[in-house]
Scaffold this active site. Structure first.
Site, mmCIF file in Angstrom:
data_model
loop_
_atom_site.group_PDB
_atom_site.id
_atom_site.type_symbol
_atom_site.label_atom_id
_atom_site.label_comp_id
_atom_site.label_asym_id
_atom_site.label_seq_id
_atom_site.Cartn_x
_atom_site.Cartn_y
_atom_site.Cartn_z
ATOM 1 N N GLY A 1 0.817 -1.202 0.000
ATOM 2 C CA GLY A 1 0.000 0.000 0.000
ATOM 3 C C GLY A 1 0.849 1.249 0.000
ATOM 4 O O GLY A 1 2.017 1.211 -0.379
ATOM 5 N N HIS B 1 2.444 4.709 -4.806
ATOM 6 C CA HIS B 1 3.002 5.862 -5.508
ATOM 7 C C HIS B 1 3.189 5.473 -6.973
ATOM 8 O O HIS B 1 2.794 4.375 -7.390
ATOM 9 C CB HIS B 1 4.316 6.305 -4.850
ATOM 10 C CG HIS B 1 5.294 5.188 -4.656
ATOM 11 N ND1 HIS B 1 5.871 4.511 -5.701
ATOM 12 C CD2 HIS B 1 5.772 4.601 -3.521
ATOM 13 C CE1 HIS B 1 6.682 3.587 -5.231
ATOM 14 N NE2 HIS B 1 6.637 3.600 -3.911
ATOM 15 N N HIS C 1 4.525 1.951 -7.927
ATOM 16 C CA HIS C 1 3.512 0.886 -7.951
ATOM 17 C C HIS C 1 2.639 0.989 -9.205
ATOM 18 O O HIS C 1 2.327 -0.010 -9.847
ATOM 19 C CB HIS C 1 2.603 0.973 -6.716
ATOM 20 C CG HIS C 1 3.323 0.866 -5.413
ATOM 21 N ND1 HIS C 1 3.465 1.932 -4.562
ATOM 22 C CD2 HIS C 1 3.928 -0.176 -4.799
ATOM 23 C CE1 HIS C 1 4.128 1.542 -3.472
ATOM 24 N NE2 HIS C 1 4.427 0.266 -3.593
ATOM 25 N N GLN D 1 7.831 -9.224 7.697
ATOM 26 C CA GLN D 1 9.057 -8.721 7.098
ATOM 27 C C GLN D 1 9.625 -7.503 7.816
ATOM 28 O O GLN D 1 10.594 -6.923 7.355
ATOM 29 C CB GLN D 1 8.853 -8.436 5.604
ATOM 30 C CG GLN D 1 7.993 -7.233 5.269
ATOM 31 C CD GLN D 1 7.665 -7.188 3.775
ATOM 32 O OE1 GLN D 1 6.902 -8.006 3.268
ATOM 33 N NE2 GLN D 1 8.252 -6.245 3.068
ATOM 34 N N GLY E 1 9.285 -3.855 -8.626
ATOM 35 C CA GLY E 1 10.099 -2.693 -8.971
ATOM 36 C C GLY E 1 11.579 -2.970 -8.758
ATOM 37 O O GLY E 1 11.964 -3.621 -7.783
ATOM 38 N N GLN E 2 12.380 -2.436 -9.642
ATOM 39 C CA GLN E 2 13.834 -2.594 -9.523
ATOM 40 C C GLN E 2 14.384 -1.875 -8.301
ATOM 41 O O GLN E 2 15.488 -2.151 -7.858
ATOM 42 C CB GLN E 2 14.510 -2.057 -10.795
ATOM 43 C CG GLN E 2 16.015 -2.265 -10.838
ATOM 44 C CD GLN E 2 16.699 -1.277 -11.762
ATOM 45 O OE1 GLN E 2 16.269 -1.088 -12.897
ATOM 46 N NE2 GLN E 2 17.760 -0.628 -11.274
ATOM 47 N N LYS E 3 13.619 -0.955 -7.732
ATOM 48 C CA LYS E 3 14.095 -0.220 -6.550
ATOM 49 C C LYS E 3 14.488 -1.196 -5.444
ATOM 50 O O LYS E 3 15.523 -1.034 -4.810
ATOM 51 C CB LYS E 3 13.005 0.750 -6.070
ATOM 52 C CG LYS E 3 13.572 1.963 -5.347
ATOM 53 C CD LYS E 3 13.545 1.811 -3.857
ATOM 54 C CE LYS E 3 12.140 1.951 -3.327
ATOM 55 N NZ LYS E 3 12.042 1.461 -1.952
ATOM 56 N N SER F 1 9.406 5.915 -2.991
ATOM 57 C CA SER F 1 9.290 4.915 -1.934
ATOM 58 C C SER F 1 8.207 5.387 -0.976
ATOM 59 O O SER F 1 8.095 6.587 -0.710
ATOM 60 C CB SER F 1 10.614 4.796 -1.172
ATOM 61 O OG SER F 1 10.406 4.145 0.070
ATOM 62 N N SER F 2 7.431 4.435 -0.485
ATOM 63 C CA SER F 2 6.415 4.803 0.498
ATOM 64 C C SER F 2 7.064 5.430 1.723
ATOM 65 O O SER F 2 6.446 6.227 2.420
ATOM 66 C CB SER F 2 5.610 3.568 0.914
ATOM 67 O OG SER F 2 5.065 2.952 -0.240
#
Lengths: 282, 282
Positions: free
Chosen positions: A32, A35, A38, A63, A149-151, A187-188
């Site tokens: 969730g 951004h 996503h 996690q 995502g590659q992030k 990033s969230s």
């Protein structure tokens, strides 16, 4: 008309006809606080002609380590549902913690080696939690295509490895990092940053850009490249570096020199906010 | 016409039409050295009107500890294929170790608590190996019904727990223990026993029978029941007891007294051969 589903049973009922017909399902698991990173995953799933595009929204307690930001992690389902719909999701799966981990839950997916490096070394148990939840989400959604995502580069390598090792029938798609106009990787967790740290955090992208530039100019020496990235990040008062690593794209092992496809990754804390970023060079 | 298949790719090609149509697949994972216990699983799968009955034959290195009998474990694929066919299997999946665990394999399924008790306490890592291979076999076969023997009682509880926890769409069937005419529970490891140990091993079944008889007569005291089983097994010179446990059928936790469904389990070594047996009482 987008649907929001909270239980595995309800999801099962909706998906059964797709599974039976073999109609492709595209899936982006998220925590969730959606951004544009996503959204790029959901848009890609649409573009790939999946019959159904699903986003899951689940802040996975497994996690987060003790003392990490599980409680503070931003949660706004209503807003996320709106964003997911606009990005092209057909269905949002937003289970409760009890739905994902009922009483008596004791089973885990875990991995050696790949999970011990980089972020794994700084966040013990983190990837065990990621693997377990992603596995479970794959089991209930049964996607044909999964979008990440590659992030979260290490995460994507680890999930691809799980897919291979456990004979899962999912095709993995790693989408490029989406950045703010000034270069900060979306990033969230950016929402945690105050004005000062938000400005300081730009150094991650700038340092990676500098490394890329040096490599483009012929620099192959890993020690020199790391030293330069460290120097740039070290010059920022509010930045506390976790690591700068230059690794093989699949084994995540440190390389001796930059030749062939290589990944430069950084992780640093700005106040209590831990941010990561990376760049792939070839 | 029964087929013997050695690769995941070949299996996938054969099973795809069954998956697509939703035709039920019955599956019994084995380590080969098939005996009538295994056959009862395959016969049940036929009786349950599965469209396809599959046996896997794979001696899984991951579930053997150092110093255990991985190298000695009996292997005779030709004979096993004949037995499986006669018991009603439509397909035997007999992969190589490299097919199941290719170079770079690092992912595992593991479980807390349930795996630490009983045999888990005596065979560290054993159930991690069992869970990982059974998971992978489920992933490549995608059975609707899986058949296991009650002889490996703890294993069946653990696999059922994995199915629940990981949202696997498999119905588990636990089939009764099949015994030799003199009462010894059938096991591929019985082949290791010399004449003396073969005779001595009867005590396992006899001691469990005695416990069942006492419970039938109203004895609820776990300590007394365990003492009696221990006394009987202790009287046999060649028997080295690993454990006598009286447990809850699902949590595998020791019970304080016998009330409701309860399982009495024994494990003992006869020379180098480790045997297990159990009885469910209600």
């Amino acid at each position: 008309m987008m649907r929001v589903v909270h239980t595995v049973a309800e999801l099962h009922k909706i998906l059964l006809p797709y599974w039976r017909k073999g109609d492709p399902i595209g899936f982006a698991p998220t925590m969730g606080a959606l951004h544009d990173g996503h959204c790029s995953l959901l848009r890609q799933s649409r573009a790939d002609h999946n019959a159904l595009t699903i986003a899951s929204i689940f802040v996975n307690p497994l996690q987060f380590g003790p003392g990490e930001d599980y409680d503070e992690y931003p949660r706004d389902l209503q807003n996320d549902v709106k964003i997911a719909r606009e990005a092209g999701a057909d269905l949002v799966f937003a289970p409760s913690v009890a739905e994902m981990y009922p009483r008596g839950f004791v089973t885990f997916v875990d991995m050696e080696k790949l999970t011990e490096r980089l972020c794994g070394a700084h966040r013990p148990g983190h990837f065990k939690g990621v693997l377990t939840v992603v596995f479970k989400l794959f089991a209930v959604v049964r996607p044909n295509h999964a979008y990440f995502g590659q992030k979260d580069y290490q995460q994507s390598v680890i999930i691809q490895r799980m897919i291979t090792d456990l004979n899962l029938d999912v095709k993995m798609h790693i989408m490029p990092i989406i950045r703010e106009p000034d270069g900060l990787a979306m990033s969230s967790r950016n929402a945690y940053l105050g004005t000062k740290h938000r400005q300081e955090a730009l150094v991650l992208h700038q340092a990676l850009d500098r490394a890329k530039e040096l490599i483009g100019g012929g620099e192959k020496n890993v020690k020199k490249l790391q030293a330069e990235v460290r120097r740039l990040i070290g010059a920022v008062k509010g930045a506390k570096l976790d690591y700068v690593s230059i690794v093989h794209p699949e084994t995540l092992e440190d390389v001796n020199d930059v030749s062939g496809k290589t990944v430069v990754l950084v992780a640093a804390r700005f106040g209590k906010t831990r941010l990561i970023d990376n760049v792939i060079v070839d």
